[in-house]
Write an enzyme that holds these catalytic residues in place. Structure first.
Site, PDB file in Angstrom:
ATOM      1  N   ARG A 217       0.854  -1.176   0.000  1.00  0.00           N
ATOM      2  CA  ARG A 217       0.000   0.000   0.000  1.00  0.00           C
ATOM      3  C   ARG A 217       0.897   1.236   0.000  1.00  0.00           C
ATOM      4  NH1 ARG A 217      -2.241  -3.567   3.829  1.00  0.00           N
ATOM      5  NH2 ARG A 217      -4.356  -4.295   3.299  1.00  0.00           N
ATOM      6  N   LYS A 242      -1.664  -1.252   7.460  1.00  0.00           N
ATOM      7  CA  LYS A 242      -3.034  -0.761   7.612  1.00  0.00           C
ATOM      8  C   LYS A 242      -3.788  -1.504   8.702  1.00  0.00           C
ATOM      9  CE  LYS A 242      -7.327  -0.106   4.986  1.00  0.00           C
ATOM     10  NZ  LYS A 242      -7.984  -0.287   3.666  1.00  0.00           N
ATOM     11  N   HIS A 297      -3.587   3.494  -5.959  1.00  0.00           N
ATOM     12  CA  HIS A 297      -4.012   2.204  -5.417  1.00  0.00           C
ATOM     13  C   HIS A 297      -4.183   1.163  -6.522  1.00  0.00           C
ATOM     14  CE1 HIS A 297      -5.352  -0.197  -2.038  1.00  0.00           C
ATOM     15  NE2 HIS A 297      -6.367  -0.635  -2.767  1.00  0.00           N
ATOM     16  N   ARG A 300      -1.387  -1.320  -6.776  1.00  0.00           N
ATOM     17  CA  ARG A 300      -1.472  -2.495  -5.894  1.00  0.00           C
ATOM     18  C   ARG A 300      -2.330  -3.580  -6.553  1.00  0.00           C
ATOM     19  NH1 ARG A 300      -1.437  -4.568  -0.538  1.00  0.00           N
ATOM     20  NH2 ARG A 300      -3.464  -5.204   0.259  1.00  0.00           N
ATOM     21  N   HIS A 324      -3.914  -8.961   3.366  1.00  0.00           N
ATOM     22  CA  HIS A 324      -5.354  -9.033   3.609  1.00  0.00           C
ATOM     23  C   HIS A 324      -5.633  -9.989   4.764  1.00  0.00           C
ATOM     24  CE1 HIS A 324      -5.736  -7.470  -0.622  1.00  0.00           C
ATOM     25  NE2 HIS A 324      -6.649  -6.761  -0.006  1.00  0.00           N
ATOM     26  N   TYR A 333      -9.360 -12.149  -7.336  1.00  0.00           N
ATOM     27  CA  TYR A 333      -8.155 -12.588  -8.040  1.00  0.00           C
ATOM     28  C   TYR A 333      -8.153 -14.089  -8.356  1.00  0.00           C
ATOM     29  CZ  TYR A 333      -6.498  -8.037  -6.526  1.00  0.00           C
ATOM     30  OH  TYR A 333      -6.378  -6.687  -6.310  1.00  0.00           O
TER      31      TYR A 333
END
Length: 350
Positions: A217, A242, A297, A300, A324, A333
């Site tokens: 990120r 994050k 973003h 990413r 994540h 994905y």
């Protein structure tokens, strides 16, 4: 006329109405097993009605003490939330412009004057509809979840009973926005590279390359320090993420090559650039390259898409790289992995 006698217990459970001054009446209700309740009204009739209702609810075992909810406004609870809860649960930003602050301000401006007892789904639905006329679904959805979190804070941390419950759970939420799927084609990548290299900020193109090679990120990349890079093991250790958890990110040969071109800053940062500076120089490069609807973003997303397209990484391995917490976030994905594997099966079949 038979004389009415009251037992000691009946007298204990009786309501008392008394006049206070010229224009106010105070009602008091005492009942065994409940804390004393009192409230002041402008008329005797209102005081009698409240006392009778309170006694009835106590008698049926459904009484809820609304006094704290009536005394505290939403603005007051938001102030407590921002000072007592948020600083310990949200990652701070150097510029102080955290998303939760803006969400709280919008909620406070629109709903702050109401007491917690007055807040119902009708008020919350009106707030939702008014905000939707100004901002998008995703923004309103996040603000509603913040309101729900603030009300939960009032219940759990402030011990305030919400007589109407949490109204956010009773209304329709705006639909969740679709995930962005913007990826540059080969021609756009060449144009972007050319314009990034022309930028007076010499860190722009290396930052873009590292973002695509590592999937970090923006905040993680800008917070990366040289001391947290192990070139021998090809790993970058992220201390400030994050979700608040440290993680190790594998460094590809291309990422290591980029790192070898960078000077070691006296600040200790790999990319010693302020967030807003990076934002503006990247946007300017995209504008010069005539690339539309492409954000930082999206780099990413490009990185994770490339990893998924390899076809040799499991979803768990992809999550380890991306950071994540839930695999649900990586569902977008999995179709890329399936397409790659299908191509492999077709090749092997020949």
């Amino acid at each position: 006329m038979p004389q009415i006698c009251h037992t000691a217990q009946e007298k204990l459970n009786m309501a008392t109405i008394r006049k206070r001054g010229e224009f106010q009446w105070e009602a008091q209700v005492r009942r065994k097993g409940y804390p004393p309740q009192s409230k002041t009204f402008n008329t005797r009739a209102d005081a009698d009605l409240w006392a009778a209702t309170t006694e009835s609810e106590m008698g049926r075992g459904v009484f809820i003490d609304r006094s704290d909810a009536e005394r505290n406004t939403i603005a007051e609870i938001i102030d407590r939330f921002t000072s007592e809860f948020a600083p310990h649960h949200y990652k701070p930003r150097e510029d102080g412009k955290e998303a939760w602050r803006f969400q709280c301000e919008h909620l406070k401006t629109a709903l702050g004057k109401f007491s917690l007892a007055a807040l119902d789904q009708k008020l919350v639905a009106q707030y939702r509809d008014k905000r939707l006329s100004v901002v998008g679904d995703s923004t309103v959805r996040k603000e509603l979840f913040m309101l729900s979190k603030i009300l939960k804070f009032a219940e759990t941390e402030c011990a305030i009973v919400l007589p109407r419950g949490n109204p956010v759970g009773k209304i329709r939420k705006p639909s969740e926005s679709k995930s962005r799927d913007r990826r540059l084609n080969e021609d756009e990548w060449q144009k972007l590279e050319a314009e990034c290299r022309k930028s007076r900020n010499t860190y722009l193109w290396p930052a873009v390359q590292l973002a695509v090679e590592t999937g970090m990120r923006q905040g993680e990349l800008l917070g990366l320090a040289w001391k947290n890079i192990d070139k021998k093991r090809s790993i970058a250790f992220l201390k400030d993420t994050k979700n608040g958890e440290e993680r190790a990110v594998p460094l590809s040969p291309a990422a290591l090559a980029v790192l070898d071109t960078l000077p070691v800053s006296i600040r200790g940062k790999v990319i010693p650039v302020e967030r807003m500076t990076l934002f503006h120089v990247f946007r300017a490069a995209c504008a010069r390259a005539k690339i539309e609807d492409f954000t930082w973003h999206d780099l990413r997303h490009e990185a994770l898409s490339k990893l998924a397209e390899r076809g040799d990484m499991t979803v768990l391995e992809l999550a380890a790289v991306s950071g994540h917490k839930t695999l649900q976030m990586l569902k977008r994905y999995t179709h890329l992995q399936a397409e790659k594997l299908a191509a492999k099966l077709a090749t092997n079949a020949r």
